[in-house]
Enzyme design. Sequence first.
Site, PDB file in Angstrom:
ATOM      1  N   GLU A   1      -7.289  -7.287 -54.698  1.00 20.62           N
ATOM      2  CA  GLU A   1      -8.267  -7.408 -53.619  1.00 20.62           C
ATOM      3  C   GLU A   1      -9.548  -6.737 -54.086  1.00 20.62           C
ATOM      4  O   GLU A   1      -9.496  -5.650 -54.691  1.00 20.62           O
ATOM      5  CB  GLU A   1      -7.767  -6.743 -52.339  1.00 20.62           C
ATOM      6  CG  GLU A   1      -8.793  -6.700 -51.210  1.00 20.62           C
ATOM      7  CD  GLU A   1      -8.271  -5.983 -49.953  1.00 20.62           C
ATOM      8  OE1 GLU A   1      -7.037  -6.028 -49.722  1.00 20.62           O
ATOM      9  OE2 GLU A   1      -9.077  -5.381 -49.225  1.00 20.62           O
TER      10      GLU A   1
ATOM     11  N   GLU B   1     -17.515  -2.228 -47.388  1.00 15.02           N
ATOM     12  CA  GLU B   1     -16.865  -1.854 -46.134  1.00 15.02           C
ATOM     13  C   GLU B   1     -17.621  -0.664 -45.550  1.00 15.02           C
ATOM     14  O   GLU B   1     -18.156   0.169 -46.282  1.00 15.02           O
ATOM     15  CB  GLU B   1     -15.404  -1.470 -46.352  1.00 15.02           C
ATOM     16  CG  GLU B   1     -14.490  -2.630 -46.714  1.00 15.02           C
ATOM     17  CD  GLU B   1     -13.037  -2.186 -46.841  1.00 15.02           C
ATOM     18  OE1 GLU B   1     -12.270  -2.418 -45.895  1.00 15.02           O
ATOM     19  OE2 GLU B   1     -12.697  -1.607 -47.892  1.00 15.02           O
TER      20      GLU B   1
END
Length: 412
Positions: A183, A188
């Site tokens: 991933e 974020e």
Amino acid sequence: MIKKLLSLSLVFVFAFVFIGCDIITTTTMTETTTTTTQTTTTTQITNTETPLTDLIPEECSVIDVVDGWVPVWCDEFSYTGTVDPTKWTVNVKKADTNDEKQYYTNRTENLYVDGNNLIITALKESYGGLAYTSSKIWTKDTQSFKYGKFEMRAMIPYGRGTWPAFWMMPSTSKYGGWPDSGEIDIMEHVGYDLNNVVGTIHTERFYGGNGRGGNTSLIESKGLVPIIDVVNQYHTYSVIWDETSITWYFDDVQYAKVSYSSSIGGTANYDTTVDWPFDQNFYLILNLAIGGTWGGAMGIDDTIFPTALTVDYVRVYQQDYVSGDTQAPSAPTNPHIVKQSGTSVYLTWTEAEDDMNIAKYYIYVNNALVKKSAVPGVLITNLKLDYDNYIVIMAEDYAGNLSMPLETIITT
């Protein structure tokens, strides 16, 4: 142990069939006792690809080519209504990961393109059994990528409990379910930790809170950027992902980098993919989550709603490693055993060099192709016991040109 080739004279016959970037190879070998030699092979030069600059999509033609980065995919959001279905799929579903609290919808209240920006809005409302709504879009059904520069210009939502993300997941789970196939989190941000933008990768060994990456506090503390304000100003969030590394940028200023290593954490007991599964296609994801194990760690402030992630554009760039390629790669050198146990060996080597870039390495064991690797290291298993195993490694560039072989003997 590795033995230098002290008594081998080898003749290879290679039959190449080019299919995309892969090679189907058949090999025969004869062996005689002589002095140390370096085998020579005929390298086929191929360079018939259309230049990448001639393949820029029309909607991306306004984007400049800078430092060789060619725009190959983009959404400038210069239309109105829902997202372009040829680029994105709206993921309509109840949140089912990370204890998040939102229901993802395709309603205009949660997802809208206004002619200049994509706006993902989170609302405080009862919907589908949950207390919040938002949206999530991805390119899983339309486009995937391997290597390049991935960039978003956006203004991040304000408020405790928000968790916007710009990230990538593998198109196929070649190495297993999450996190084994990897991933890449490009950006974020959790609302209670204002202005601390985080970039992370997750793999079989490094997942969850143990992911590898960094955050923008480093560049801010060093004075490399002005005071960061992500909720009132647009900023660019990007990664450059290549065969052996992933690097994160905030407004083109690097703040983190992780690379393939044969001995991350001091061990090399694992196959390369356990630490570095980033040799497959990945797709893009944009979403705004509410709450969750990380985003909601300090609770949710219900006074902030509605709150929105506003995206100016999303762009993907790649380097043209084909049309300008005029030389075959040099041979890999310096084979080195990092760890050996029984019939398994973790073998590394010094990378080959090319006038453009190396695409992959082919690893042959006792005359058979056993692995392909984008990085200069592999775990080789099932070697013959009590035997001088003959190893050949060849590099290939993106134009399909092959290097001379690196040859070595591993005795088990």
